[in-house]
Write an enzyme that holds these catalytic residues in place. Structure first.
Site, PDB file in Angstrom:
ATOM      1  N   ARG A 283       0.850  -1.218   0.000  1.00 47.09           N
ATOM      2  CA  ARG A 283       0.000   0.000   0.000  1.00 47.09           C
ATOM      3  C   ARG A 283       0.874   1.253   0.000  1.00 47.09           C
ATOM      4  NH1 ARG A 283      -1.896   2.301   4.349  1.00 47.09           N
ATOM      5  NH2 ARG A 283      -2.173   0.399   5.558  1.00 47.09           N
TER       6      ARG A 283
ATOM      7  N   TYR B 255     -17.588  13.399 -16.027  1.00 49.81           N
ATOM      8  CA  TYR B 255     -18.084  12.031 -15.855  1.00 49.81           C
ATOM      9  C   TYR B 255     -19.007  12.047 -14.619  1.00 49.81           C
ATOM     10  CZ  TYR B 255     -18.089   7.162 -14.409  1.00 49.81           C
ATOM     11  OH  TYR B 255     -18.481   5.922 -14.012  1.00 49.81           O
TER      12      TYR B 255
ATOM     13  N   ASP C 157      -8.815  16.356 -15.707  1.00 47.20           N
ATOM     14  CA  ASP C 157      -9.052  14.946 -16.030  1.00 47.20           C
ATOM     15  C   ASP C 157      -8.749  14.797 -17.519  1.00 47.20           C
ATOM     16  OD1 ASP C 157     -10.089  12.476 -16.757  1.00 47.20           O
ATOM     17  OD2 ASP C 157     -11.704  12.545 -15.287  1.00 47.20           O
TER      18      ASP C 157
ATOM     19  N   LYS D 279      -9.225   3.322 -19.332  1.00 44.41           N
ATOM     20  CA  LYS D 279      -9.583   3.715 -20.689  1.00 44.41           C
ATOM     21  C   LYS D 279      -8.365   3.589 -21.620  1.00 44.41           C
ATOM     22  CE  LYS D 279     -13.526   4.456 -18.754  1.00 44.41           C
ATOM     23  NZ  LYS D 279     -13.328   4.809 -17.398  1.00 44.41           N
TER      24      LYS D 279
HETATM   25  N1  LCS Z   1     -12.875  10.247 -15.559  1.00 42.52           N
HETATM   26  C1  LCS Z   1     -13.484  10.073 -16.760  1.00 42.52           C
HETATM   27  C2  LCS Z   1     -13.368  11.124 -17.802  1.00 42.52           C
HETATM   28  C3  LCS Z   1     -14.216   8.909 -16.987  1.00 42.52           C
HETATM   29  O1  LCS Z   1     -14.791   8.758 -18.197  1.00 42.52           O
HETATM   30  C4  LCS Z   1     -14.325   7.931 -15.965  1.00 42.52           C
HETATM   31  C5  LCS Z   1     -15.103   6.692 -16.149  1.00 42.52           C
HETATM   32  C6  LCS Z   1     -13.682   8.165 -14.735  1.00 42.52           C
HETATM   33  C7  LCS Z   1     -12.955   9.332 -14.589  1.00 42.52           C
HETATM   34  C8  LCS Z   1     -13.735   7.174 -13.611  1.00 42.52           C
HETATM   35  O2  LCS Z   1     -12.865   6.134 -13.868  1.00 42.52           O
HETATM   36  P1  LCS Z   1     -13.015   4.622 -13.318  1.00 42.52           P
HETATM   37  O3  LCS Z   1     -13.170   4.717 -11.848  1.00 42.52           O
HETATM   38  O4  LCS Z   1     -14.253   4.059 -13.948  1.00 42.52           O
HETATM   39  O5  LCS Z   1     -11.764   3.972 -13.738  1.00 42.52           O
HETATM   40  N2  LCS Z   1     -15.918   6.700 -17.268  1.00 42.52           N
HETATM   41  C9  LCS Z   1     -16.753   5.778 -17.653  1.00 42.52           C
HETATM   42  C10 LCS Z   1     -17.555   5.895 -18.787  1.00 42.52           C
HETATM   43  O6  LCS Z   1     -17.673   6.892 -19.504  1.00 42.52           O
HETATM   44  N3  LCS Z   1     -18.215   4.766 -18.960  1.00 42.52           N
HETATM   45  O7  LCS Z   1     -17.969   3.880 -17.939  1.00 42.52           O
HETATM   46  C11 LCS Z   1     -17.022   4.458 -17.029  1.00 42.52           C
END
Ligand code: LCS
Length: 395
Positions: free
Chosen positions: A60, A113, A185, A210
């Protein structure tokens, strides 16, 4: 073993962060699948805890496989250092927890998001945190919303799912003048297409789920800081909150990262062709893609990004009903949330990724009921066009 160095991004993506294992010279980085590390003696353990000696203590708090990924992404984003997290939301909530004190105020992009916004509006309110989620492409509006207790300017550019851009350099100037921390972001652009720290931001985050991982098989996040002070603050909070990455997860993300340049180039090429094709289709009402000269911030895209990326949103002349028919009729595109993988995904944000945002706020942010989001993958573009054509015939 020699360190491998090159001056170009394609080369750096392939080699950054890996110092060949001194024992075996293994070409692929070892997965240090361990929760804890043995001390040579009580004195050695005490010295590591006191920070007097360098080394690993407990996963951690740090792990060599995770560090390899952090070093690679920090180099690509031109940051001081990076912190890998268990998800993109763990990266975002760590940033909020580190920089928002009781009764602080945050200004954010309206079309974030969904959960990045909802956590502020439903959870951080318990600690007196207030917020204004606005159209951050309007710089005058940002200036108007700044209060004495404003601490964070949190922007997403391109924004999910409207594809609206925010001028990062201009926001950095506003943040500097008013003593705010600017967080970007950068998930939709990836480090290949945009480097917010170079444009003056303080912190960049990614959902590595992503583009960075790119194979729809891992959830993860990363936070990159410009300065040692910001990094140390974030590291302290992350280690205690516990949203750290796992070594096996880090190894998979590092493997995915090595092909990021190739994937981004191919997907972007496909997206440009698809966006042009959609814009000319008689059943399509509108297309939001920063690579089309009709995008209101086409010039800003050319100024702050190396390319428009591979995310498109669009609406059909038949509105919501036609859009739902479309996503139910595709055969090659997969109906799924998430984005940035090698396969093309299609989804309906108002009822899926942004369902947590109240209807009025969604509409104000441009997340209309007819909006369909396409994450364009690396397939042959003619196959993608043929799939969308057969689905549009049914709408
Ligand atoms: N920031 C952006 C721009 C995102 O599109 C997402 C998730 C996150 C942060 C959060 O990331 P995660 O915790 O899921 O790794 N976006 C999603 C979307 O557009 N569809 O499913 C998840």
């Amino acid at each position: 073993m020699k360190e491998k160095k090159g001056n170009n991004l394609e080369t750096e993506i392939i080699h950054a962060g890996y110092h060949p294992d001194p024992v075996t010279h293994s070409v692929s980085p070892p997965i240090y699948q361990t929760s804890t590390f043995a001390f040579d003696s009580a004195e050695h353990g005490a010295a590591l805890f006191a920070g007097k000696e360098k080394g690993f203590i407990y996963t951690r708090l740090g792990n060599p496989t995770i560090e390899a990924l952090e070093e690679a992404v920090a180099a690509l984003e031109k940051g001081y250092a990076a912190l890998a997290t268990s998800s993109g939301m763990a990266a975002i909530s760590t940033v909020y927890m580190a920089f928002l004190e009781k009764d602080a105020h945050l200004i954010g992009t309206a079309a974030l998001y969904g959960p990045s916004r909802t956590i502020i509006e439903t959870e951080f309110t318990r600690y007196g945190v207030s917020s204004d989620f606005i159209d951050t492409s309007d710089l005058e509006e940002i200036k108007k919303r700044i209060k004495k207790n404003t601490k964070l300017l949190f922007i997403e550019s391109p924004a999910n799912p409207t594809m609206a851009l925010t001028d990062i350099q201009a926001c950095a100037e506003i943040a500097k003048e008013h003593g705010l921390i600017l967080v970007v972001d950068n998930t939709f652009a990836s480090p290949v297409l945009q480097n917010p720290l170079e444009l003056g931001a303080d912190v960049t985050i990614h959902s590595v789920t992503k583009f960075i991982n790119g194979h729809s098989d891992v959830v993860g996040g990363i936070i990159i800081s410009k300065s040692p002070e910001l990094h140390q603050r974030l590291q302290k909070v992350l280690r205690m909150m516990g949203g750290t990455m796992d070594p096996h997860q880090a190894w998979l993300v590092l493997r995915g990262l090595r092909t990021l340049y190739l994937r981004v180039e191919k997907a972007q090429d496909n997206a440009q062709k698809l966006a042009q094709w959609l814009a000319a289709h008689p059943k399509v009402a509108w297309v939001n893609y920063p690579g089309l000269p009709s995008h209101p911030q086409y010039d800003l895209m050319k100024k702050q990004m190396k390319g428009p990326g591979s995310m498109i949103s669009f609406g059909l002349k038949g509105g919501y009903e036609a859009g739902i028919k479309l996503i139910n009729s595709v055969k090659l595109c997969t109906l799924a949330v998430s984005l940035g993988g090698i396969e093309t995904l299609i989804q309906h944000p108002a009822s899926m990724t942004h369902a947590s945002v109240p209807k009025k706020e969604k509409e104000e942010a441009g997340i209309t009921d007819d909006l369909i989001r396409l994450s364009v993958g690396c397939e042959n573009v003619d196959d993608l066009i043929a799939d969308l054509e057969q689905a549009l015939e049914k709408c």
